[in-house]
Enzyme design. Structure first.
Site, PDB file in Angstrom:
ATOM      1  N   HIS A  99      10.333  -3.470  -0.226  1.00 35.93           N
ATOM      2  CA  HIS A  99       9.023  -2.918   0.175  1.00 35.93           C
ATOM      3  C   HIS A  99       8.935  -2.557   1.652  1.00 35.93           C
ATOM      4  CE1 HIS A  99       7.641  -3.522  -3.801  1.00 35.93           C
ATOM      5  NE2 HIS A  99       7.203  -4.750  -3.703  1.00 35.93           N
ATOM      6  N   HIS A 175       0.330  -1.533  -4.940  1.00 34.54           N
ATOM      7  CA  HIS A 175       0.785  -2.824  -5.458  1.00 34.54           C
ATOM      8  C   HIS A 175      -0.358  -3.746  -5.894  1.00 34.54           C
ATOM      9  CE1 HIS A 175       3.470  -6.240  -5.942  1.00 34.54           C
ATOM     10  NE2 HIS A 175       4.518  -5.552  -5.469  1.00 34.54           N
ATOM     11  N   GLU A 308       3.259  -0.423 -10.715  1.00 31.07           N
ATOM     12  CA  GLU A 308       3.563   0.290  -9.479  1.00 31.07           C
ATOM     13  C   GLU A 308       4.322   1.573  -9.808  1.00 31.07           C
ATOM     14  OE1 GLU A 308       5.680  -2.770  -7.005  1.00 31.07           O
ATOM     15  OE2 GLU A 308       5.037  -4.022  -8.681  1.00 31.07           O
TER      16      GLU A 308
END
Length: 342
Positions: A99, A175, A308
Protein backbone atom coordinates in the site's frame (compact mmCIF):
# COMPACT_ATOMS: atom_id res chain seq x y z
CA UNK A 1 -14.65 25.28 5.59
CA UNK A 2 -12.75 24.13 2.53
CA UNK A 3 -10.35 27.08 2.77
CA UNK A 4 -9.14 26.01 6.22
CA UNK A 5 -7.70 22.85 4.70
CA UNK A 6 -5.06 24.86 2.83
CA UNK A 7 -3.05 24.70 6.03
CA UNK A 8 -3.26 20.90 5.80
CA UNK A 9 -4.88 20.32 9.18
CA UNK A 10 -6.50 16.87 9.29
CA UNK A 11 -10.24 17.25 9.76
CA UNK A 12 -13.54 15.59 8.87
CA UNK A 13 -15.97 16.92 6.26
CA UNK A 14 -19.57 15.97 5.63
CA UNK A 15 -21.67 15.14 2.58
CA UNK A 16 -25.44 14.86 3.10
CA UNK A 17 -28.18 14.61 0.48
CA UNK A 18 -31.03 13.92 2.90
CA UNK A 19 -30.97 10.15 2.30
CA UNK A 20 -27.39 9.24 3.09
CA UNK A 21 -24.73 10.93 5.16
CA UNK A 22 -21.00 10.47 4.58
CA UNK A 23 -18.10 11.78 6.62
CA UNK A 24 -14.72 11.96 4.91
CA UNK A 25 -11.37 13.20 6.17
CA UNK A 26 -8.69 14.98 4.18
CA UNK A 27 -6.25 12.71 6.03
CA UNK A 28 -5.84 9.85 3.56
CA UNK A 29 -9.04 10.90 1.70
CA UNK A 30 -10.65 8.58 4.25
CA UNK A 31 -14.32 7.65 4.60
CA UNK A 32 -14.85 7.68 8.38
CA UNK A 33 -18.62 7.16 8.40
CA UNK A 34 -21.33 6.31 5.88
CA UNK A 35 -24.96 6.04 6.98
CA UNK A 36 -27.63 4.46 4.78
CA UNK A 37 -31.19 3.26 5.50
CA UNK A 38 -32.42 -0.33 5.87
CA UNK A 39 -35.79 -1.52 4.52
CA UNK A 40 -37.56 0.28 7.39
CA UNK A 41 -35.72 3.53 6.72
CA UNK A 42 -33.52 3.07 9.79
CA UNK A 43 -30.07 4.59 9.29
CA UNK A 44 -26.93 2.74 10.26
CA UNK A 45 -23.28 3.62 9.85
CA UNK A 46 -21.89 0.77 7.74
CA UNK A 47 -18.13 1.49 7.74
CA UNK A 48 -15.51 0.69 10.37
CA UNK A 49 -13.66 3.71 11.68
CA UNK A 50 -13.10 6.27 14.42
CA UNK A 51 -15.05 9.25 15.75
CA UNK A 52 -12.18 11.73 15.29
CA UNK A 53 -9.13 12.10 13.05
CA UNK A 54 -6.68 11.47 15.89
CA UNK A 55 -6.61 7.63 15.78
CA UNK A 56 -6.03 7.75 12.00
CA UNK A 57 -3.19 10.25 12.38
CA UNK A 58 -1.74 8.22 15.26
CA UNK A 59 -1.58 5.08 13.13
CA UNK A 60 -4.28 3.06 14.90
CA UNK A 61 -6.29 2.31 11.74
CA UNK A 62 -5.45 -0.82 9.71
CA UNK A 63 -6.16 1.15 6.50
CA UNK A 64 -9.76 1.92 7.57
CA UNK A 65 -11.62 3.85 4.85
CA UNK A 66 -8.59 5.39 3.14
CA UNK A 67 -7.22 5.65 -0.39
CA UNK A 68 -3.99 3.68 -0.64
CA UNK A 69 -1.18 4.42 -3.09
CA UNK A 70 1.06 5.20 -4.92
CA UNK A 71 0.70 1.45 -5.51
CA UNK A 72 -1.99 -0.47 -3.66
CA UNK A 73 -1.47 -4.01 -2.44
CA UNK A 74 1.82 -5.93 -2.39
CA UNK A 75 5.00 -5.49 -4.41
CA UNK A 76 7.19 -8.57 -4.03
CA UNK A 77 10.26 -7.92 -1.88
CA UNK A 78 9.72 -4.18 -2.42
CA UNK A 79 11.61 -4.26 -5.71
CA UNK A 80 10.92 -3.46 -9.35
CA UNK A 81 12.75 -2.27 -12.45
CA UNK A 82 11.45 0.38 -14.83
CA UNK A 83 13.13 1.85 -17.91
CA UNK A 84 16.41 0.19 -16.94
CA UNK A 85 16.46 1.53 -13.37
CA UNK A 86 16.10 -0.68 -10.28
CA UNK A 87 13.91 0.69 -7.50
CA UNK A 88 13.79 -0.39 -3.85
CA UNK A 89 10.76 0.33 -1.67
CA UNK A 90 10.19 0.19 2.10
CA UNK A 91 9.40 -3.33 3.37
CA UNK A 92 6.34 -3.11 5.63
CA UNK A 93 4.42 -6.38 5.20
CA UNK A 94 6.48 -9.51 5.74
CA UNK A 95 9.11 -9.38 2.98
CA UNK A 96 6.93 -7.11 0.79
CA UNK A 97 6.06 -3.47 0.28
CA UNK A 98 2.33 -2.89 0.93
CA UNK A 99 0.00 0.00 0.00
CA UNK A 100 2.67 2.50 -1.00
CA UNK A 101 5.16 1.95 1.81
CA UNK A 102 5.62 3.29 5.34
CA UNK A 103 3.89 6.57 4.63
CA UNK A 104 1.64 6.01 1.63
CA UNK A 105 -1.18 8.25 0.41
CA UNK A 106 -3.35 7.00 3.30
CA UNK A 107 -1.00 8.72 5.78
CA UNK A 108 -0.88 12.10 4.03
CA UNK A 109 -3.06 15.15 4.53
CA UNK A 110 -4.64 15.99 1.17
CA UNK A 111 -5.71 19.47 0.11
CA UNK A 112 -9.45 20.12 -0.23
CA UNK A 113 -9.94 21.84 -3.58
CA UNK A 114 -13.75 21.68 -3.75
CA UNK A 115 -16.56 20.89 -1.31
CA UNK A 116 -20.35 21.14 -1.51
CA UNK A 117 -21.82 19.78 1.70
CA UNK A 118 -25.47 19.26 0.79
CA UNK A 119 -28.19 19.97 -1.79
CA UNK A 120 -28.07 18.30 -5.19
CA UNK A 121 -25.03 16.06 -5.77
CA UNK A 122 -22.89 17.01 -2.76
CA UNK A 123 -19.18 16.35 -3.39
CA UNK A 124 -15.69 16.82 -2.06
CA UNK A 125 -12.45 16.85 -4.09
CA UNK A 126 -9.06 16.12 -2.55
CA UNK A 127 -5.68 16.73 -4.15
CA UNK A 128 -2.26 15.42 -3.20
CA UNK A 129 1.16 16.05 -4.71
CA UNK A 130 3.55 13.10 -4.37
CA UNK A 131 7.20 14.05 -4.80
CA UNK A 132 9.87 12.33 -6.88
CA UNK A 133 11.43 9.55 -4.80
CA UNK A 134 8.64 9.51 -2.20
CA UNK A 135 8.65 6.05 -0.58
CA UNK A 136 11.15 5.01 -3.23
CA UNK A 137 8.91 5.61 -6.27
CA UNK A 138 10.11 7.45 -9.38
CA UNK A 139 8.75 10.82 -10.42
CA UNK A 140 6.36 13.42 -9.04
CA UNK A 141 2.63 12.64 -9.31
CA UNK A 142 -0.45 14.82 -8.80
CA UNK A 143 -3.41 12.85 -7.50
CA UNK A 144 -7.06 13.86 -7.16
CA UNK A 145 -10.00 12.02 -5.62
CA UNK A 146 -13.62 13.20 -5.81
CA UNK A 147 -16.43 11.66 -3.77
CA UNK A 148 -19.92 12.57 -5.04
CA UNK A 149 -23.38 11.57 -3.81
CA UNK A 150 -24.84 11.12 -7.29
CA UNK A 151 -28.32 10.01 -6.21
CA UNK A 152 -30.29 9.30 -3.02
CA UNK A 153 -28.25 6.24 -2.04
CA UNK A 154 -25.36 6.17 -4.52
CA UNK A 155 -21.81 7.43 -4.02
CA UNK A 156 -19.26 7.78 -6.80
CA UNK A 157 -15.49 7.99 -6.41
CA UNK A 158 -13.33 9.31 -9.25
CA UNK A 159 -9.57 8.93 -8.81
CA UNK A 160 -7.01 10.44 -11.18
CA UNK A 161 -3.23 10.68 -11.14
CA UNK A 162 -0.79 12.32 -13.55
CA UNK A 163 2.97 11.61 -13.41
CA UNK A 164 4.76 14.86 -14.15
CA UNK A 165 8.29 13.97 -15.22
CA UNK A 166 8.90 10.20 -15.09
CA UNK A 167 7.02 7.01 -15.89
CA UNK A 168 5.84 5.36 -12.67
CA UNK A 169 3.58 2.56 -11.45
CA UNK A 170 0.23 3.83 -10.15
CA UNK A 171 -2.49 1.68 -8.64
CA UNK A 172 -4.93 3.38 -6.27
CA UNK A 173 -7.49 1.55 -4.14
CA UNK A 174 -10.28 2.56 -1.76
CA UNK A 175 -9.86 0.51 1.43
CA UNK A 176 -13.15 0.89 3.34
CA UNK A 177 -14.19 -1.97 5.62
CA UNK A 178 -17.94 -2.55 5.15
CA UNK A 179 -20.43 -4.06 7.58
CA UNK A 180 -23.96 -3.57 6.25
CA UNK A 181 -25.51 -4.55 9.61
CA UNK A 182 -23.80 -1.54 11.15
CA UNK A 183 -20.15 -1.02 12.03
CA UNK A 184 -20.60 -2.24 15.61
CA UNK A 185 -22.63 -5.35 14.83
CA UNK A 186 -19.97 -8.08 14.92
CA UNK A 187 -18.54 -10.10 12.03
CA UNK A 188 -19.51 -10.22 8.36
CA UNK A 189 -19.46 -14.01 7.94
CA UNK A 190 -23.26 -14.09 7.44
CA UNK A 191 -23.16 -11.39 4.78
CA UNK A 192 -23.75 -12.80 1.30
CA UNK A 193 -21.59 -11.81 -1.64
CA UNK A 194 -21.46 -12.22 -5.38
CA UNK A 195 -18.25 -11.37 -7.26
CA UNK A 196 -18.25 -11.02 -11.04
CA UNK A 197 -14.97 -12.84 -11.46
CA UNK A 198 -14.51 -16.36 -12.80
CA UNK A 199 -10.77 -16.34 -12.05
CA UNK A 200 -8.55 -15.26 -9.18
CA UNK A 201 -4.81 -14.77 -8.74
CA UNK A 202 -3.51 -17.47 -6.34
CA UNK A 203 -0.81 -16.34 -3.91
CA UNK A 204 2.40 -17.62 -2.35
CA UNK A 205 3.01 -17.91 1.40
CA UNK A 206 3.58 -14.13 1.58
CA UNK A 207 0.25 -13.28 -0.13
CA UNK A 208 1.89 -12.26 -3.42
CA UNK A 209 0.28 -13.58 -6.63
CA UNK A 210 2.20 -16.40 -8.28
CA UNK A 211 1.41 -15.03 -11.74
CA UNK A 212 -1.20 -17.67 -12.55
CA UNK A 213 -4.89 -17.08 -13.16
CA UNK A 214 -6.96 -19.95 -11.78
CA UNK A 215 -10.68 -20.64 -12.28
CA UNK A 216 -12.75 -20.22 -9.09
CA UNK A 217 -15.19 -22.97 -10.12
CA UNK A 218 -15.34 -25.78 -7.59
CA UNK A 219 -13.13 -23.94 -5.07
CA UNK A 220 -13.86 -21.96 -1.88
CA UNK A 221 -13.13 -18.85 -3.99
CA UNK A 222 -16.25 -19.27 -6.14
CA UNK A 223 -18.67 -16.38 -5.58
CA UNK A 224 -19.95 -16.24 -9.16
CA UNK A 225 -23.31 -16.98 -7.56
CA UNK A 226 -24.27 -15.26 -4.33
CA UNK A 227 -23.26 -17.15 -1.20
CA UNK A 228 -22.45 -16.66 2.48
CA UNK A 229 -18.97 -15.23 3.05
CA UNK A 230 -18.40 -17.69 5.90
CA UNK A 231 -19.57 -20.75 3.98
CA UNK A 232 -16.09 -22.05 3.09
CA UNK A 233 -13.82 -19.44 4.67
CA UNK A 234 -12.30 -22.11 6.92
CA UNK A 235 -10.76 -23.70 3.83
CA UNK A 236 -8.66 -20.64 2.92
CA UNK A 237 -6.44 -20.24 5.99
CA UNK A 238 -7.18 -17.16 8.09
CA UNK A 239 -9.67 -15.78 5.54
CA UNK A 240 -9.96 -14.22 2.12
CA UNK A 241 -7.30 -11.75 0.97
CA UNK A 242 -7.27 -12.40 -2.76
CA UNK A 243 -7.51 -10.54 -6.05
CA UNK A 244 -10.34 -11.51 -8.41
CA UNK A 245 -10.19 -10.98 -12.16
CA UNK A 246 -13.32 -9.00 -13.12
CA UNK A 247 -13.91 -10.96 -16.30
CA UNK A 248 -17.62 -11.76 -16.44
CA UNK A 249 -19.58 -8.52 -16.66
CA UNK A 250 -23.32 -9.15 -16.81
CA UNK A 251 -24.18 -5.53 -17.39
CA UNK A 252 -22.67 -2.05 -17.50
CA UNK A 253 -23.57 1.17 -15.77
CA UNK A 254 -22.04 4.50 -16.80
CA UNK A 255 -19.29 2.56 -18.58
CA UNK A 256 -18.50 0.61 -15.41
CA UNK A 257 -18.75 -3.14 -14.88
CA UNK A 258 -20.40 -4.90 -11.97
CA UNK A 259 -17.67 -5.97 -9.55
CA UNK A 260 -19.61 -7.26 -6.55
CA UNK A 261 -22.91 -7.35 -4.69
CA UNK A 262 -22.81 -7.46 -0.89
CA UNK A 263 -26.00 -8.29 1.02
CA UNK A 264 -26.89 -8.33 4.71
CA UNK A 265 -29.95 -10.49 5.42
CA UNK A 266 -30.63 -8.98 8.83
CA UNK A 267 -31.03 -5.35 7.75
CA UNK A 268 -31.70 -6.24 4.08
CA UNK A 269 -29.13 -3.62 3.08
CA UNK A 270 -27.41 -4.28 -0.24
CA UNK A 271 -24.33 -2.64 -1.74
CA UNK A 272 -23.61 -3.00 -5.46
CA UNK A 273 -20.10 -2.06 -6.50
CA UNK A 274 -19.22 -0.98 -10.04
CA UNK A 275 -15.77 -0.16 -11.42
CA UNK A 276 -13.58 0.17 -14.50
CA UNK A 277 -10.59 -1.49 -12.76
CA UNK A 278 -9.43 -4.96 -13.90
CA UNK A 279 -9.50 -6.57 -10.44
CA UNK A 280 -10.94 -6.45 -6.93
CA UNK A 281 -9.22 -7.50 -3.71
CA UNK A 282 -11.71 -9.40 -1.55
CA UNK A 283 -10.44 -9.05 2.03
CA UNK A 284 -12.32 -10.26 5.09
CA UNK A 285 -10.56 -8.23 7.79
CA UNK A 286 -8.40 -11.17 8.87
CA UNK A 287 -5.91 -9.06 10.80
CA UNK A 288 -8.35 -6.78 12.62
CA UNK A 289 -7.88 -7.59 16.29
CA UNK A 290 -9.59 -5.68 19.08
CA UNK A 291 -9.47 -2.21 17.50
CA UNK A 292 -11.60 0.21 19.54
CA UNK A 293 -13.58 2.32 17.07
CA UNK A 294 -16.59 4.61 16.91
CA UNK A 295 -18.69 4.74 20.06
CA UNK A 296 -16.19 2.40 21.72
CA UNK A 297 -17.24 -0.46 19.45
CA UNK A 298 -14.58 -3.17 19.46
CA UNK A 299 -13.73 -4.47 16.00
CA UNK A 300 -12.49 -8.06 15.95
CA UNK A 301 -11.44 -10.45 13.19
CA UNK A 302 -13.82 -10.35 10.19
CA UNK A 303 -15.60 -7.23 11.58
CA UNK A 304 -15.70 -5.79 8.06
CA UNK A 305 -15.16 -6.74 4.44
CA UNK A 306 -13.06 -4.77 1.95
CA UNK A 307 -13.73 -4.73 -1.79
CA UNK A 308 -10.71 -2.90 -3.18
CA UNK A 309 -11.03 -2.46 -6.94
CA UNK A 310 -7.52 -2.25 -8.35
CA UNK A 311 -4.85 -3.27 -10.76
CA UNK A 312 -3.50 -6.72 -9.91
CA UNK A 313 -1.09 -7.02 -6.95
CA UNK A 314 2.62 -7.06 -7.89
CA UNK A 315 1.66 -6.29 -11.51
CA UNK A 316 4.84 -4.24 -11.89
CA UNK A 317 6.77 -7.54 -11.67
CA UNK A 318 4.31 -9.73 -13.62
CA UNK A 319 4.40 -8.97 -17.32
CA UNK A 320 1.29 -11.13 -17.94
CA UNK A 321 -0.83 -8.93 -15.62
CA UNK A 322 -2.50 -5.71 -16.87
CA UNK A 323 0.15 -2.98 -16.88
CA UNK A 324 0.15 -0.47 -14.00
CA UNK A 325 2.86 1.81 -15.41
CA UNK A 326 1.63 5.30 -16.33
CA UNK A 327 3.81 7.30 -18.67
CA UNK A 328 4.86 10.85 -17.79
CA UNK A 329 2.15 13.31 -18.80
CA UNK A 330 -0.49 10.60 -19.26
CA UNK A 331 -3.40 10.08 -16.89
CA UNK A 332 -4.35 7.24 -14.58
CA UNK A 333 -8.09 7.03 -13.91
CA UNK A 334 -10.33 4.79 -11.86
CA UNK A 335 -14.01 5.17 -11.04
CA UNK A 336 -16.01 3.31 -8.40
CA UNK A 337 -19.77 3.44 -7.89
CA UNK A 338 -21.25 2.33 -4.55
CA UNK A 339 -24.97 1.74 -4.91
CA UNK A 340 -26.96 1.08 -1.74
CA UNK A 341 -30.46 -0.37 -1.56
CA UNK A 342 -32.65 -2.28 0.88
Amino acid sequence: MADQSKNSTPEIFELNNGSMQVKISNYGATITSLSVPDNNGKLADVVLGFDSVDPYVNGLAPYFGCIVGRVANRIKEGKFSLNGVDYTLPINNGPNSLHGGNKGFDKKTWEVVGHKKDGDKPFITFKYHSTDGEEGYPGAVTVTATYTLTSATTMRLDMEAVPENKDTPINLAQHTYWNLSGHESGNILDHRIQIWGSQFTPVDQHSVPTGELLPVKGTPFDFTEEKRIGERIGEVGIGYDHNYVLDCPDQEKDGLKHAAKLRDGESSRVMDLWTDAPGVQFYTGNYVDGVVGKGNAVYGKHAGVCLETQGFPNAINQKSFPCVVVKAGEKYKQTMLFEFSA
